[in-house]
Design an enzyme around this catalytic site. Structure first.
Site, PDB file in Angstrom:
ATOM      1  N   ASP A  12       0.875  -1.177   0.000  1.00 54.09           N
ATOM      2  CA  ASP A  12       0.000   0.000   0.000  1.00 54.09           C
ATOM      3  C   ASP A  12       0.910   1.225   0.000  1.00 54.09           C
ATOM      4  O   ASP A  12       2.125   1.110   0.175  1.00 54.09           O
ATOM      5  CB  ASP A  12      -0.894  -0.010   1.257  1.00 54.09           C
ATOM      6  CG  ASP A  12      -1.808   1.210   1.330  1.00 54.09           C
ATOM      7  OD1 ASP A  12      -2.391   1.578   0.297  1.00 54.09           O
ATOM      8  OD2 ASP A  12      -1.940   1.809   2.417  1.00 54.09           O
ATOM      9  N   SER A  13       0.280   2.391  -0.127  1.00 58.63           N
ATOM     10  CA  SER A  13       1.060   3.628  -0.070  1.00 58.63           C
ATOM     11  C   SER A  13       1.581   3.892   1.351  1.00 58.63           C
ATOM     12  O   SER A  13       2.509   4.660   1.533  1.00 58.63           O
ATOM     13  CB  SER A  13       0.184   4.802  -0.501  1.00 58.63           C
ATOM     14  OG  SER A  13      -0.939   4.900   0.356  1.00 58.63           O
ATOM     15  N   TYR A  44      -1.099   8.303  -2.517  1.00 61.26           N
ATOM     16  CA  TYR A  44      -1.188   7.984  -3.943  1.00 61.26           C
ATOM     17  C   TYR A  44      -2.432   8.635  -4.574  1.00 61.26           C
ATOM     18  O   TYR A  44      -2.485   8.865  -5.762  1.00 61.26           O
ATOM     19  CB  TYR A  44      -1.330   6.473  -4.143  1.00 61.26           C
ATOM     20  CG  TYR A  44      -0.055   5.660  -4.060  1.00 61.26           C
ATOM     21  CD1 TYR A  44       1.157   6.221  -3.642  1.00 61.26           C
ATOM     22  CD2 TYR A  44      -0.070   4.310  -4.406  1.00 61.26           C
ATOM     23  CE1 TYR A  44       2.312   5.443  -3.576  1.00 61.26           C
ATOM     24  CE2 TYR A  44       1.079   3.538  -4.346  1.00 61.26           C
ATOM     25  CZ  TYR A  44       2.271   4.099  -3.935  1.00 61.26           C
ATOM     26  OH  TYR A  44       3.411   3.323  -3.875  1.00 61.26           O
ATOM     27  N   ASN A  76      -6.572   0.592  -2.912  1.00 62.85           N
ATOM     28  CA  ASN A  76      -7.611   0.751  -3.943  1.00 62.85           C
ATOM     29  C   ASN A  76      -7.124   1.615  -5.101  1.00 62.85           C
ATOM     30  O   ASN A  76      -7.498   1.397  -6.248  1.00 62.85           O
ATOM     31  CB  ASN A  76      -8.850   1.418  -3.343  1.00 62.85           C
ATOM     32  CG  ASN A  76      -9.608   0.497  -2.423  1.00 62.85           C
ATOM     33  OD1 ASN A  76     -10.555  -0.152  -2.833  1.00 62.85           O
ATOM     34  ND2 ASN A  76      -9.190   0.424  -1.176  1.00 62.85           N
ATOM     35  N   HIS A 189      -7.261   2.777   3.868  1.00 61.85           N
ATOM     36  CA  HIS A 189      -7.081   3.574   5.093  1.00 61.85           C
ATOM     37  C   HIS A 189      -8.411   3.784   5.818  1.00 61.85           C
ATOM     38  O   HIS A 189      -8.432   3.993   7.035  1.00 61.85           O
ATOM     39  CB  HIS A 189      -6.527   4.968   4.763  1.00 61.85           C
ATOM     40  CG  HIS A 189      -5.063   5.018   4.467  1.00 61.85           C
ATOM     41  ND1 HIS A 189      -4.527   4.525   3.299  1.00 61.85           N
ATOM     42  CD2 HIS A 189      -4.017   5.518   5.183  1.00 61.85           C
ATOM     43  CE1 HIS A 189      -3.208   4.729   3.308  1.00 61.85           C
ATOM     44  NE2 HIS A 189      -2.879   5.323   4.440  1.00 61.85           N
TER      45      HIS A 189
HETATM   46  N1  DGL Z   1      -4.806   3.145   0.960  1.00 59.75           N
HETATM   47  C1  DGL Z   1      -4.795   3.502  -0.411  1.00 59.75           C
HETATM   48  C2  DGL Z   1      -6.083   3.206  -1.097  1.00 59.75           C
HETATM   49  O1  DGL Z   1      -6.680   2.209  -0.747  1.00 59.75           O
HETATM   50  C3  DGL Z   1      -4.055   4.725  -0.825  1.00 59.75           C
HETATM   51  C4  DGL Z   1      -4.431   6.004  -0.230  1.00 59.75           C
HETATM   52  C5  DGL Z   1      -3.504   7.087  -0.685  1.00 59.75           C
HETATM   53  O2  DGL Z   1      -2.303   6.894  -0.605  1.00 59.75           O
HETATM   54  O3  DGL Z   1      -4.002   8.131  -1.134  1.00 59.75           O
HETATM   55  O4  DGL Z   1      -6.516   3.887  -1.990  1.00 59.75           O
END
Ligand code: DGL
Length: 267
Positions: A12-13, A44, A76, A189
């Protein structure tokens, strides 16, 4: 090493993918897991597709060097924008979190019902959930709402502060009257803000996320390939691209995960 003993790679990010990691640990306790959090480049969700694809390919290459047997994209945003590209470079199976999220939402919303998809700007703009719900033949009305401030709140560890509730109200209160049957936490998140989100939406709305269904699909994928590692004591390794102590402290405070020493890999 036997093929079944090779680890599952999860990325993940940042911290969000730990909500999927936690579920993998619960459903597949014998598996060896390697978690990568791209803490140097989080978030991300406000980046371009080109950037998210480039980051995802780099991380995939790194995890493949660790001889993983399965890759779970516990993000995601990366699942929405980069899954096809990741699959092109990966000789091992790759699972994203969009389809598991769709599965969870369809179990919670009746035919003809309403689903609200929440996620990062990149995920919502990609319409990945709407497309996947349509492809699943779902007879539901889909609404979507980007909630870009949720990720920084979680990465700051501010999941139960008043400011998080204010932000949730700002984004979601207008949907409370819209008879939403299921709200998809379309960012890994967001389960860390579940209580606050549920309070804004009220008792009518079921709040669903992909973690449980994603871990179940990992189990099915491994079982189908006879790659399950039985037992109860898989090893876990955590690697981030920056600030390992901060990641470790927040993983424990927000999710009760004891990471031990977190390694650093910079790209
Ligand atoms: N946790 C990530 C998601 O599910 C990335 C969130 C992010 O880094 O903006 O999209």
């Amino acid at each position: 090493m036997k093929a079944s003993e090779r680890p599952i790679g999860v990325f993940d990010s940042g911290l969000g993918g730990l909500t999927v990691f936690r579920e993998l640990r619960a459903q597949l306790p014998g598996e060896n897991l390697i978690y990568f959090g791209d803490t140097a480049r989080v978030p991300y969700g406000t980046k371009s597709a080109e950037a998210v694809i480039a980051f995802s390919r780099e991380i995939t290459g790194f995890l493949l060097e660790k001889k993983i047997k399965l890759l779970v994209v516990a993000c995601n945003t990366a699942s929405s924008l980069a899954l096809d590209e990741i699959r092109k470079v990966s000789p091992v199976p790759v699972l994203g979190v969009i389809l598991p999220g769709v599965e969870a939402a369809l179990a919670a919303a009746p035919a003809g019902g309403r689903i609200l998809v929440t996620g990062t700007s990149a995920t919502v703009n990609s319409r990945a959930y709407s497309k996947a719900l349509a492809a699943a033949g779902a007879r539901v009305r889909v609404l979507e709402k980007a909630c870009p401030l949720f990720v920084p709140l979680v990465e700051e560890g501010w999941c139960s502060k008043a400011v998080a509730a204010d932000v949730a109200r700002e984004y979601l209160a207008p949907f409370r009257k819209k008879k939403i049957d299921a709200l998809i936490l379309g960012c890994t998140h967001y389960p860390l803000l579940k209580k606050i989100i549920a309070k804004v939406m009220g008792p009518r709305t079921r709040i669903v996320d992909s973690a449980h269904a994603a871990a179940a699909s990992a189990r099915a994928e491994l079982a189908g390939r006879r790659l399950l590692n039985p037992g109860r004591r898989g090893r876990c390794e955590f690697i981030v691209s920056d600030a390992p102590e901060r990641f470790s402290a927040l993983a424990f405070r927000l999710l009760g995960i004891r990471t031990g020493k977190v390694a650093v890999k910079r790209f």
